[in-house]
Scaffold this motif. Sequence first.
Motif, PDB file in Angstrom:
ATOM      1  N   PHE A 239       0.831  -1.205   0.000  1.00  0.00           N
ATOM      2  CA  PHE A 239       0.000   0.000   0.000  1.00  0.00           C
ATOM      3  C   PHE A 239       0.868   1.258   0.000  1.00  0.00           C
ATOM      4  O   PHE A 239       0.609   2.211  -0.742  1.00  0.00           O
ATOM      5  CB  PHE A 239      -0.925  -0.006   1.214  1.00  0.00           C
ATOM      6  N   GLY A 240       1.898   1.272   0.852  1.00  0.00           N
ATOM      7  CA  GLY A 240       2.790   2.424   0.895  1.00  0.00           C
ATOM      8  C   GLY A 240       3.535   2.634  -0.407  1.00  0.00           C
ATOM      9  O   GLY A 240       3.751   3.766  -0.840  1.00  0.00           O
ATOM     10  N   LEU A 241       3.898   1.524  -1.069  1.00  0.00           N
ATOM     11  CA  LEU A 241       4.600   1.635  -2.348  1.00  0.00           C
ATOM     12  C   LEU A 241       3.705   2.253  -3.410  1.00  0.00           C
ATOM     13  O   LEU A 241       4.115   3.164  -4.149  1.00  0.00           O
ATOM     14  CB  LEU A 241       5.071   0.244  -2.789  1.00  0.00           C
ATOM     15  N   VAL A 242       2.464   1.779  -3.489  1.00  0.00           N
ATOM     16  CA  VAL A 242       1.519   2.334  -4.457  1.00  0.00           C
ATOM     17  C   VAL A 242       1.219   3.799  -4.135  1.00  0.00           C
ATOM     18  O   VAL A 242       1.157   4.649  -5.033  1.00  0.00           O
ATOM     19  CB  VAL A 242       0.223   1.497  -4.478  1.00  0.00           C
ATOM     20  N   PHE A 243       1.038   4.109  -2.851  1.00  0.00           N
ATOM     21  CA  PHE A 243       0.743   5.483  -2.447  1.00  0.00           C
ATOM     22  C   PHE A 243       1.908   6.409  -2.769  1.00  0.00           C
ATOM     23  O   PHE A 243       1.711   7.548  -3.217  1.00  0.00           O
ATOM     24  CB  PHE A 243       0.447   5.516  -0.944  1.00  0.00           C
ATOM     25  N   LEU A 244       3.135   5.933  -2.561  1.00  0.00           N
ATOM     26  CA  LEU A 244       4.317   6.746  -2.850  1.00  0.00           C
ATOM     27  C   LEU A 244       4.422   7.060  -4.332  1.00  0.00           C
ATOM     28  O   LEU A 244       4.669   8.202  -4.724  1.00  0.00           O
ATOM     29  CB  LEU A 244       5.569   6.014  -2.362  1.00  0.00           C
ATOM     30  N   VAL A 245       4.211   6.042  -5.162  1.00  0.00           N
ATOM     31  CA  VAL A 245       4.301   6.246  -6.607  1.00  0.00           C
ATOM     32  C   VAL A 245       3.206   7.200  -7.074  1.00  0.00           C
ATOM     33  O   VAL A 245       3.428   8.076  -7.918  1.00  0.00           O
ATOM     34  CB  VAL A 245       4.204   4.895  -7.337  1.00  0.00           C
ATOM     35  N   GLN A 246       2.008   7.058  -6.517  1.00  0.00           N
ATOM     36  CA  GLN A 246       0.894   7.895  -6.939  1.00  0.00           C
ATOM     37  C   GLN A 246       1.131   9.368  -6.629  1.00  0.00           C
ATOM     38  O   GLN A 246       0.688  10.249  -7.385  1.00  0.00           O
ATOM     39  CB  GLN A 246      -0.386   7.418  -6.267  1.00  0.00           C
ATOM     40  N   MET A 248       4.111  10.972  -6.232  1.00  0.00           N
ATOM     41  CA  MET A 248       5.340  11.563  -6.765  1.00  0.00           C
ATOM     42  C   MET A 248       5.114  11.874  -8.240  1.00  0.00           C
ATOM     43  O   MET A 248       4.987  10.971  -9.065  1.00  0.00           O
ATOM     44  CB  MET A 248       6.522  10.604  -6.591  1.00  0.00           C
ATOM     45  N   SER A 249       5.015  13.156  -8.546  1.00  0.00           N
ATOM     46  CA  SER A 249       4.633  13.572  -9.892  1.00  0.00           C
ATOM     47  C   SER A 249       5.594  13.058 -10.957  1.00  0.00           C
ATOM     48  O   SER A 249       5.190  12.802 -12.092  1.00  0.00           O
ATOM     49  CB  SER A 249       4.553  15.100  -9.963  1.00  0.00           C
ATOM     50  N   ALA A 250       6.862  12.880 -10.614  1.00  0.00           N
ATOM     51  CA  ALA A 250       7.844  12.447 -11.614  1.00  0.00           C
ATOM     52  C   ALA A 250       7.590  11.025 -12.093  1.00  0.00           C
ATOM     53  O   ALA A 250       7.885  10.694 -13.241  1.00  0.00           O
ATOM     54  CB  ALA A 250       9.257  12.564 -11.037  1.00  0.00           C
ATOM     55  N   ILE A 251       7.028  10.173 -11.232  1.00  0.00           N
ATOM     56  CA  ILE A 251       6.816   8.768 -11.597  1.00  0.00           C
ATOM     57  C   ILE A 251       5.357   8.352 -11.450  1.00  0.00           C
ATOM     58  O   ILE A 251       5.039   7.166 -11.543  1.00  0.00           O
ATOM     59  CB  ILE A 251       7.695   7.835 -10.743  1.00  0.00           C
ATOM     60  N   SER A 252       4.457   9.301 -11.214  1.00  0.00           N
ATOM     61  CA  SER A 252       3.054   8.949 -10.975  1.00  0.00           C
ATOM     62  C   SER A 252       2.397   8.310 -12.187  1.00  0.00           C
ATOM     63  O   SER A 252       1.361   7.654 -12.052  1.00  0.00           O
ATOM     64  CB  SER A 252       2.277  10.198 -10.550  1.00  0.00           C
ATOM     65  N   ILE A 253       2.993   8.466 -13.365  1.00  0.00           N
ATOM     66  CA  ILE A 253       2.403   7.895 -14.581  1.00  0.00           C
ATOM     67  C   ILE A 253       2.394   6.372 -14.527  1.00  0.00           C
ATOM     68  O   ILE A 253       1.564   5.718 -15.181  1.00  0.00           O
ATOM     69  CB  ILE A 253       3.171   8.390 -15.829  1.00  0.00           C
ATOM     70  N   ILE A 254       3.286   5.766 -13.730  1.00  0.00           N
ATOM     71  CA  ILE A 254       3.335   4.301 -13.647  1.00  0.00           C
ATOM     72  C   ILE A 254       2.472   3.772 -12.501  1.00  0.00           C
ATOM     73  O   ILE A 254       2.544   2.586 -12.164  1.00  0.00           O
ATOM     74  CB  ILE A 254       4.778   3.801 -13.473  1.00  0.00           C
ATOM     75  N   PHE A 255       1.647   4.630 -11.919  1.00  0.00           N
ATOM     76  CA  PHE A 255       0.769   4.192 -10.834  1.00  0.00           C
ATOM     77  C   PHE A 255      -0.110   3.003 -11.232  1.00  0.00           C
ATOM     78  O   PHE A 255      -0.238   2.043 -10.460  1.00  0.00           O
ATOM     79  CB  PHE A 255      -0.080   5.370 -10.358  1.00  0.00           C
ATOM     80  N   PRO A 256      -0.738   2.996 -12.423  1.00  0.00           N
ATOM     81  CA  PRO A 256      -1.539   1.815 -12.790  1.00  0.00           C
ATOM     82  C   PRO A 256      -0.709   0.538 -12.861  1.00  0.00           C
ATOM     83  O   PRO A 256      -1.199  -0.543 -12.518  1.00  0.00           O
ATOM     84  CB  PRO A 256      -2.111   2.186 -14.167  1.00  0.00           C
ATOM     85  N   LEU A 257       0.543   0.664 -13.297  1.00  0.00           N
ATOM     86  CA  LEU A 257       1.402  -0.517 -13.372  1.00  0.00           C
ATOM     87  C   LEU A 257       1.701  -1.067 -11.985  1.00  0.00           C
ATOM     88  O   LEU A 257       1.741  -2.288 -11.783  1.00  0.00           O
ATOM     89  CB  LEU A 257       2.704  -0.157 -14.093  1.00  0.00           C
ATOM     90  N   MET A 258       1.889  -0.189 -11.005  1.00  0.00           N
ATOM     91  CA  MET A 258       2.135  -0.637  -9.647  1.00  0.00           C
ATOM     92  C   MET A 258       0.915  -1.366  -9.091  1.00  0.00           C
ATOM     93  O   MET A 258       1.039  -2.364  -8.365  1.00  0.00           O
ATOM     94  CB  MET A 258       2.485   0.558  -8.755  1.00  0.00           C
TER      95      MET A 258
END
Length: 336
Positions: A239-246, A248-258
């Motif tokens: 959950f924390g990993l997905v929340f962190l990616v979501q 962070m604007s620099a890598i938020s585009i890969i949120f669906p992949l996470m």
Amino acid sequence: ISEFLFSDVDTEQLNVPSKFEPSFKCCDSSCTTFFPDECPELSEPHGVRDWFVDFADLNGKGWVPMVAAGPAILAFLLVFLDSGITWHLVNHPNNNLKHGEAYNYDLCLVGIFNFVNGCFGLPWLVATTVPCIIHLNSLAEKDSEGKIISVQETRLTMFFSHMMVGLSLLVLSVLQLLPMPVLYGVFLFMGLSALPAMQFWNRILLWFQQPSKYPDFVFTRYMEKKKIHLYTVLQLFFFGLVFLVQNMSAISIIFPLMTLLCIPARLYFLPRFFSGWELCLLDGDDEEIAKWVSLKRASMRSLMFGQADSFAESSSVDSPEEADPSDEDDYAVEEA
């Protein structure tokens, strides 16, 4: 209340346009730049863009459609997973819905609506899990234990609620007075009201309880306490990993992949730490859990009394009620 009793308190108001029109404001007649971000020297916008998006106008960047295909796949995964998870939660057998499911039909409708919304530059349509669960519970008849007996399956509630949303366009000036803390409070209430029904939340609460005071869940009865807490820690990590990616604007585009990676993590990573029966008790369907409890009870009886034929009799489960882990007979067997 905010305007009359607390007029001296500065509160954030809902950002609503003064009239119903496209929100993209143009810096000049070409409408390729956005006001005021790209033209801060101007005090007023030149106008707003047309209602229908001009797909042929690429602003001189012909490579954009090809490059956008990659993020589009991620966006599709997000819509597919978000909608699919919501539909499966709503149509779970425990909810006792009678009208059946139509996953492919629903996904097709979502695709059509999102295509139309894209043509007008409107936000995409996705299934919202928490409001859907709250809507289901508000129409459900439950027993004393909170289990759903039946659901009043009707389209009128959603029809009238969306009709009210549409009619709100007639009172935009009133919506501008709505304090944002009110909306934050509504969203907070919706989230908190759904927590007691979440096993994940109930397992987190076990950290603050004595083992002798644990609630009577099937996993607390048969599993080791450290295994239960390990599963909760791993869930918090993902959950924390997905929340962190979501966030962070620099890598938020890969949120669906996470979000998608949580599936192979459940299939291949978690079995390294847990047995199959432990995962069944933690996140299995009620039918699978009931069958396991029935087989467990039958095997214990067979070992205690040496009656091999009792295992064959008890191994078939007709309904979850027959294998209820709170059954007094099960207590007697475990105590013995």
